[in-house]
Design a protein around this motif. Structure first.
Motif, PDB file in Angstrom:
ATOM      1  N   GLN A 113      26.093  47.135  45.904  1.00  8.92           N
ATOM      2  CA  GLN A 113      27.456  47.607  46.127  1.00  8.92           C
ATOM      3  C   GLN A 113      28.317  48.254  45.860  1.00  8.92           C
ATOM      4  O   GLN A 113      29.824  48.451  46.829  1.00  8.92           O
ATOM      5  CB  GLN A 113      28.178  46.182  45.465  1.00  8.92           C
ATOM      6  N   GLU A 176      34.608  50.837  38.894  1.00  7.17           N
ATOM      7  CA  GLU A 176      35.564  50.933  39.969  1.00  7.17           C
ATOM      8  C   GLU A 176      35.626  49.362  40.718  1.00  7.17           C
ATOM      9  O   GLU A 176      35.640  48.738  41.350  1.00  7.17           O
ATOM     10  CB  GLU A 176      34.562  52.072  40.714  1.00  7.17           C
ATOM     11  N   MET A 177      34.654  48.383  40.181  1.00  2.00           N
ATOM     12  CA  MET A 177      33.690  46.986  40.236  1.00  2.00           C
ATOM     13  C   MET A 177      35.000  46.126  39.857  1.00  2.00           C
ATOM     14  O   MET A 177      35.560  45.216  40.451  1.00  2.00           O
ATOM     15  CB  MET A 177      32.170  46.898  39.755  1.00  2.00           C
ATOM     16  N   LYS A 179      38.009  46.857  39.714  1.00  4.64           N
ATOM     17  CA  LYS A 179      39.364  47.104  40.531  1.00  4.64           C
ATOM     18  C   LYS A 179      39.307  46.162  42.008  1.00  4.64           C
ATOM     19  O   LYS A 179      39.684  46.193  42.286  1.00  4.64           O
ATOM     20  CB  LYS A 179      39.697  48.496  40.607  1.00  4.64           C
ATOM     21  N   ARG A 180      37.945  46.170  42.230  1.00  8.42           N
ATOM     22  CA  ARG A 180      38.018  45.488  43.473  1.00  8.42           C
ATOM     23  C   ARG A 180      38.052  44.044  43.200  1.00  8.42           C
ATOM     24  O   ARG A 180      37.533  43.090  42.373  1.00  8.42           O
ATOM     25  CB  ARG A 180      36.608  46.078  43.870  1.00  8.42           C
TER      26      ARG A 180
END
Length: 180
Positions: A113, A176-177, A179-180
């Motif tokens: 992703q 990072e994931m 945060k999405r």
């Protein structure tokens, strides 16, 4: 398109334009390799210049081993020049005695992703020694024995640095994931 063998024959035959074709053909690839090791674009220019000086001055000694061997050799020269650049600018410290870090388990994230450019940016944020070993092992597919010889450390040190780099990168990706 001209084959690598044809290009090399033209270079060995003294055709100066063939040197330009060599540069035009592989400069983008060389830039991508250099950026994996030296993420600062200004410094990559120095690595690229040093790499192509080395490539053009040693091309006569290159042993053609089939299509793709010239590209692989160019990548290897760039890789070595990038590592030399890191060493020369004191950004590269490897030692056989690594401090013990927390042995926290980080689940390997699904990078499917994640955009490739974002992943490369994260790899660029790793400490230079982590980034170098990770790149050599994953992208160049060098065994730890060869990485250790190149960097002047024990094989177990190369392996340890790789796993620490992998753990640090996994943590960055996980954050990072989330945060999405």
């Amino acid at each position: 398109m001209e084959t690598e063998k044809q290009l090399l024959e033209a270079i060995h035959g003294g055709e100066r334009a063939a040197l330009r074709r060599l540069y035009d053909r592989y400069s983008g690839y060389a830039m991508a390799v250099a950026l994996r090791y030296v993420p600062e674009r200004d410094e990559v220019r120095d690595v690229m210049q040093d790499s192509f000086v080395k490539i053009l001055s040693t091309i006569a000694q290159f042993q053609f081993r089939g299509e793709g061997s010239l590209k692989a050799w160019v990548g290897r020269v760039v890789c070595h020049q990038a590592i030399d650049h890191l060493r020369a600018h004191s950004r590269f410290l490897l030692t056989d005695s690594l401090p013990d870090g927390p042995d926290e388990q980080v689940e390997e994230p699904d990078i499917g992703q994640l955009e490739p450019d974002r992943l490369m940016e994260m790899i660029g944020r790793l400490p230079a020694n982590y980034r170098t070993v990770l790149n050599l092992f994953v992208f160049e597919q060098w065994p730890h024995k060869e990485i250790a010889r190149l960097l002047g450390v024990k094989e177990s040190t190369s392996s340890s640095i790789f796993f620490r780099a992998k753990r640090m990168l996994a943590k960055m990706i996980k954050e990072e994931m989330e945060k999405r």
